[in-house]
Design a protein around this motif. Structure first.
Motif, PDB file in Angstrom:
ATOM      1  N   GLY A  57      -5.343  -0.231   4.060  1.00  0.00           N
ATOM      2  CA  GLY A  57      -4.908   1.145   3.852  1.00  0.00           C
ATOM      3  C   GLY A  57      -5.273   1.968   5.083  1.00  0.00           C
ATOM      4  O   GLY A  57      -6.042   1.513   5.936  1.00  0.00           O
ATOM      5  N   LYS A  58      -4.757   3.150   5.149  1.00  0.00           N
ATOM      6  CA  LYS A  58      -5.039   3.981   6.320  1.00  0.00           C
ATOM      7  C   LYS A  58      -6.432   4.609   6.286  1.00  0.00           C
ATOM      8  O   LYS A  58      -6.902   5.113   7.288  1.00  0.00           O
ATOM      9  CB  LYS A  58      -3.975   5.090   6.425  1.00  0.00           C
ATOM     10  CG  LYS A  58      -2.584   4.543   6.731  1.00  0.00           C
ATOM     11  CD  LYS A  58      -1.540   5.647   6.856  1.00  0.00           C
ATOM     12  CE  LYS A  58      -1.082   6.237   5.533  1.00  0.00           C
ATOM     13  NZ  LYS A  58      -0.393   5.291   4.619  1.00  0.00           N
ATOM     14  N   ARG A  61      -8.484   9.262   3.301  1.00  0.00           N
ATOM     15  CA  ARG A  61      -9.344  10.092   2.456  1.00  0.00           C
ATOM     16  C   ARG A  61     -10.820   9.970   2.815  1.00  0.00           C
ATOM     17  O   ARG A  61     -11.500  11.000   2.917  1.00  0.00           O
ATOM     18  CB  ARG A  61      -9.064   9.788   0.978  1.00  0.00           C
ATOM     19  CG  ARG A  61      -7.607  10.195   0.584  1.00  0.00           C
ATOM     20  CD  ARG A  61      -7.053   9.408  -0.567  1.00  0.00           C
ATOM     21  NE  ARG A  61      -5.633   9.633  -0.812  1.00  0.00           N
ATOM     22  CZ  ARG A  61      -4.652   9.038  -0.115  1.00  0.00           C
ATOM     23  NH1 ARG A  61      -4.948   8.164   0.856  1.00  0.00           N
ATOM     24  NH2 ARG A  61      -3.391   9.301  -0.373  1.00  0.00           N
ATOM     25  N   HIS A  93      -8.780   6.364  -4.936  1.00  0.00           N
ATOM     26  CA  HIS A  93      -7.421   6.245  -4.392  1.00  0.00           C
ATOM     27  C   HIS A  93      -6.859   4.839  -4.627  1.00  0.00           C
ATOM     28  O   HIS A  93      -5.749   4.673  -5.144  1.00  0.00           O
ATOM     29  CB  HIS A  93      -7.459   6.592  -2.903  1.00  0.00           C
ATOM     30  CG  HIS A  93      -6.222   6.234  -2.157  1.00  0.00           C
ATOM     31  ND1 HIS A  93      -4.980   6.718  -2.495  1.00  0.00           N
ATOM     32  CD2 HIS A  93      -6.021   5.420  -1.074  1.00  0.00           C
ATOM     33  CE1 HIS A  93      -4.075   6.233  -1.655  1.00  0.00           C
ATOM     34  NE2 HIS A  93      -4.674   5.434  -0.794  1.00  0.00           N
ATOM     35  N   LEU A  97      -3.669   3.477  -6.914  1.00  0.00           N
ATOM     36  CA  LEU A  97      -2.530   2.716  -6.388  1.00  0.00           C
ATOM     37  C   LEU A  97      -2.271   1.455  -7.206  1.00  0.00           C
ATOM     38  O   LEU A  97      -1.117   1.104  -7.481  1.00  0.00           O
ATOM     39  CB  LEU A  97      -2.765   2.328  -4.917  1.00  0.00           C
ATOM     40  CG  LEU A  97      -2.824   3.470  -3.894  1.00  0.00           C
ATOM     41  CD1 LEU A  97      -3.033   2.911  -2.486  1.00  0.00           C
ATOM     42  CD2 LEU A  97      -1.581   4.337  -3.947  1.00  0.00           C
ATOM     43  N   ARG A 110       0.677  -2.045   0.858  1.00  0.00           N
ATOM     44  CA  ARG A 110      -0.098  -2.303   2.068  1.00  0.00           C
ATOM     45  C   ARG A 110       0.299  -3.634   2.711  1.00  0.00           C
ATOM     46  O   ARG A 110      -0.537  -4.410   3.185  1.00  0.00           O
ATOM     47  CB  ARG A 110      -1.596  -2.264   1.767  1.00  0.00           C
ATOM     48  CG  ARG A 110      -2.081  -0.878   1.352  1.00  0.00           C
ATOM     49  CD  ARG A 110      -3.529  -0.858   0.907  1.00  0.00           C
ATOM     50  NE  ARG A 110      -4.020   0.519   0.721  1.00  0.00           N
ATOM     51  CZ  ARG A 110      -5.199   0.822   0.206  1.00  0.00           C
ATOM     52  NH1 ARG A 110      -6.021  -0.116  -0.184  1.00  0.00           N
ATOM     53  NH2 ARG A 110      -5.574   2.083   0.094  1.00  0.00           N
ATOM     54  N   THR A 188      -1.820  13.790  -5.687  1.00  0.00           N
ATOM     55  CA  THR A 188      -2.257  13.517  -4.324  1.00  0.00           C
ATOM     56  C   THR A 188      -3.181  14.574  -3.719  1.00  0.00           C
ATOM     57  O   THR A 188      -4.288  14.270  -3.280  1.00  0.00           O
ATOM     58  CB  THR A 188      -1.008  13.363  -3.410  1.00  0.00           C
ATOM     59  OG1 THR A 188      -0.197  12.321  -3.947  1.00  0.00           O
ATOM     60  CG2 THR A 188      -1.406  13.026  -1.988  1.00  0.00           C
ATOM     61  N   PHE A 224       1.273  15.745   2.947  1.00  0.00           N
ATOM     62  CA  PHE A 224       1.237  14.286   2.983  1.00  0.00           C
ATOM     63  C   PHE A 224       2.184  13.688   1.943  1.00  0.00           C
ATOM     64  O   PHE A 224       2.942  12.762   2.233  1.00  0.00           O
ATOM     65  CB  PHE A 224      -0.198  13.798   2.734  1.00  0.00           C
ATOM     66  CG  PHE A 224      -0.337  12.309   2.830  1.00  0.00           C
ATOM     67  CD1 PHE A 224      -0.421  11.689   4.056  1.00  0.00           C
ATOM     68  CD2 PHE A 224      -0.353  11.519   1.683  1.00  0.00           C
ATOM     69  CE1 PHE A 224      -0.516  10.305   4.151  1.00  0.00           C
ATOM     70  CE2 PHE A 224      -0.449  10.141   1.769  1.00  0.00           C
ATOM     71  CZ  PHE A 224      -0.543   9.537   3.013  1.00  0.00           C
ATOM     72  N   GLN A 225       2.161  14.252   0.726  1.00  0.00           N
ATOM     73  CA  GLN A 225       3.040  13.731  -0.325  1.00  0.00           C
ATOM     74  C   GLN A 225       4.512  14.038  -0.012  1.00  0.00           C
ATOM     75  O   GLN A 225       5.385  13.209  -0.252  1.00  0.00           O
ATOM     76  CB  GLN A 225       2.654  14.302  -1.696  1.00  0.00           C
ATOM     77  CG  GLN A 225       3.442  13.706  -2.856  1.00  0.00           C
ATOM     78  CD  GLN A 225       3.209  12.200  -3.033  1.00  0.00           C
ATOM     79  OE1 GLN A 225       2.078  11.737  -3.078  1.00  0.00           O
ATOM     80  NE2 GLN A 225       4.285  11.420  -3.105  1.00  0.00           N
ATOM     81  N   ASP A 228       5.498  11.479   2.462  1.00  0.00           N
ATOM     82  CA  ASP A 228       5.605  10.185   1.774  1.00  0.00           C
ATOM     83  C   ASP A 228       6.925  10.117   1.012  1.00  0.00           C
ATOM     84  O   ASP A 228       7.605   9.087   1.005  1.00  0.00           O
ATOM     85  CB  ASP A 228       4.422   9.996   0.816  1.00  0.00           C
ATOM     86  CG  ASP A 228       4.464   8.634   0.132  1.00  0.00           C
ATOM     87  OD1 ASP A 228       4.046   7.650   0.768  1.00  0.00           O
ATOM     88  OD2 ASP A 228       4.948   8.540  -1.016  1.00  0.00           O
ATOM     89  N   LYS A 242       5.424  -1.074   1.518  1.00  0.00           N
ATOM     90  CA  LYS A 242       5.643  -0.895   0.073  1.00  0.00           C
ATOM     91  C   LYS A 242       7.134  -0.655  -0.105  1.00  0.00           C
ATOM     92  O   LYS A 242       7.834  -0.408   0.881  1.00  0.00           O
ATOM     93  CB  LYS A 242       4.792   0.272  -0.453  1.00  0.00           C
ATOM     94  CG  LYS A 242       5.112   1.633   0.167  1.00  0.00           C
ATOM     95  CD  LYS A 242       4.144   2.719  -0.307  1.00  0.00           C
ATOM     96  CE  LYS A 242       4.528   4.079   0.250  1.00  0.00           C
ATOM     97  NZ  LYS A 242       3.589   5.145  -0.072  1.00  0.00           N
TER      98      LYS A 242
HETATM   99  C1  IPE Z   1      -0.178   6.366  -0.756  1.00  0.00           C
HETATM  100  O1  IPE Z   1      -1.207   6.893  -0.001  1.00  0.00           O
HETATM  101  C2  IPE Z   1      -0.030   7.142  -2.010  1.00  0.00           C
HETATM  102  C3  IPE Z   1       0.340   8.542  -1.801  1.00  0.00           C
HETATM  103  C4  IPE Z   1      -0.453   9.520  -2.098  1.00  0.00           C
HETATM  104  C5  IPE Z   1       1.644   8.871  -1.287  1.00  0.00           C
HETATM  105  P1  IPE Z   1      -1.534   6.328   1.446  1.00  0.00           P
HETATM  106  O2  IPE Z   1      -0.302   6.310   2.274  1.00  0.00           O
HETATM  107  O3  IPE Z   1      -2.709   7.070   2.000  1.00  0.00           O
HETATM  108  O4  IPE Z   1      -1.950   4.835   1.130  1.00  0.00           O
HETATM  109  P2  IPE Z   1      -2.825   3.797   1.956  1.00  0.00           P
HETATM  110  O5  IPE Z   1      -4.234   3.984   1.481  1.00  0.00           O
HETATM  111  O6  IPE Z   1      -2.682   4.094   3.421  1.00  0.00           O
HETATM  112  O7  IPE Z   1      -2.268   2.472   1.569  1.00  0.00           O
END
Ligand code: IPE
Ligand code: IPE
Ligand code: MG
Ligand code: MG
Length: 339
Positions: A57-58, A61, A93, A97, A110, A188, A224-225, A228, A242
């Motif tokens: 994951g990135k 958070r 988090h 997921l 991921r 989010t 961010f959302q 996304d 994903k």
């Molecule tokens: C994915 O979050 C879920 C959302 C809030 C859109 P991230 O894009 O931060 O997910 P990872 O942790 O990098 O996989």
């Protein structure tokens, strides 16, 4: 194998954006704790937990908790509580997921096959619950009722967000900007804001500083959302690690769809496709084309940008340093990312 490349790509894009330089060592420590300090090491869940937690994951958070911890700590080293905060935020988090992928019936996450496809739905529910439980244990270790209250609300918000989303699938009449943005906050931004705000609380900062950190995290999280939701339309599954085009095909109406539905030139054709539930194999592509042609992608990016600018305003009164620079770069990264 393309799947392996995805996680590498994610890491590379973070590096290209030159993110989190100021907390490189802190993040390493958090990463190590996430992988090594979970009490499932010899238990039956061990292999699965290891798989879930070591997926790339990135780590945005935990980075937020650490950066805001430093920013509001007058140049002193971080206390152990901030590492705990960073870890528990990533645990929540990741748990969300694992459960989200069950609800969405997603095939990849991921860059890997999802937990529920590998081990089944029942196991995935338990794994998610286990991670939530571990986060709660760490939350207790903080001995801070204010932070406990904030995270208790986050957990409740996460559920609310998922429930609202499930209830509104394909419900053209119940979706509007207010419900969409509130859902995005619940799913989010609430967790982003908890991390940034709690980092200041643990440093015993005054109400004003705490409020600024909260506002930074909340607005960054909304942006961010939004992005996304945009890249669900514009990127490939390989880039994202994903599924792509999942939201609209599942009847989840996000910002690009909402903008297109406001456009009198495109809305009737789009509605017709939505009402058909995309049964025709080509109709989801048609819907995507309509949404793109309506200018909705640009508008979504503009809206995300306005939230990022709000987030930046909340940083104004803090001193210029490497942590603040990373928080600003993180905002820019959110706007520029494709995965
Ligand atoms: C994915 O979050 C879920 C959302 C809030 C859109 P991230 O894009 O931060 O997910 P990872 O942790 O990098 O996989
Ligand atoms: C965020 O929203 C999910 C959670 C916070 C649980 P999405 O449903 O858009 O996340 P992705 O796109 O599956 O990562
Ligand atoms: Mg999802
Ligand atoms: Mg998404």
């Amino acid at each position: 194998v393309p799947e392996q490349k995805v996680s590498e790509q994610t890491q590379q894009s973070l590096e290209r954006a030159n993110l989190f330089k100021s907390i490189k060592d802190d993040l390493k420590k958090v990463e190590q704790n996430l992988l090594e300090k979970l009490p499932s090491e010899s238990g039956p869940l061990a292999e699965i937990i290891k798989f879930v937690m070591s997926s790339k994951g990135k780590r945005l958070r935990p980075a937020l908790a650490l950066l805001c911890g430093h920013l509001t700590n007058s140049g002193l080293p971080l206390a152990s509580e901030h590492y705990t905060l960073a870890e528990l935020t990533e645990l929540i988090h990741t748990a969300s997921l694992v459960h989200d992928d069950v609800l969405d019936e997603a095939a990849s996450r991921r860059g890997e096959q999802t937990c529920h496809l590998k081990w089944g739905t029942k196991v995935s529910i338990i794994v998610g619950d286990f991670l939530f439980a571990q986060a709660s244990v760490k939350l207790g270790e903080l001995n801070n009722t204010e932070v406990v209250k904030i995270y208790a609300k986050v957990l409740s918000d996460l559920c609310t967000g998922e429930i609202i989303q499930a209830q509104q699938r394909f419900e053209l009449n119940s979706i509007n900007w207010t419900t969409y943005l509130n859902k995005s906050i619940s799913k989010t931004a609430s967790l982003f804001a908890a991390a940034t705000k709690s980092a200041a609380i643990l440093n015993k900062q005054n109400t004003e500083v705490i409020e600024q950190m909260h506002s930074y995290g909340l607005n960054l999280g909304i942006a961010f959302q939004l992005i996304d939701d945009l890249i669900d339309f514009t990127s490939t599954a390989e880039e994202l690690g994903k599924p792509a085009m999942g939201d609209l095909s599942q009847g989840i109406f996000t910002a690009p769809t909402l903008y297109a539905l406001e456009n009198s030139q495109f809305k009737d054709d789009l509605k017709e496709l939505i009402i058909s539930r995309f049964v025709e194999p080509t109709s989801i592509d048609k819907a995507r084309e309509l949404i793109e042609a309506s200018g909705a992608f640009e508008k979504t990016k503009e809206l995300a940008n306005s939230y990022i600018q709000k987030a930046f305003v909340s940083l104004n009164s803090f001193p210029e340093n490497a942590y603040k620079k990373d928080l600003i770069d993180l905002g820019k990264f959110v706007l520029s990312r494709i995965s």
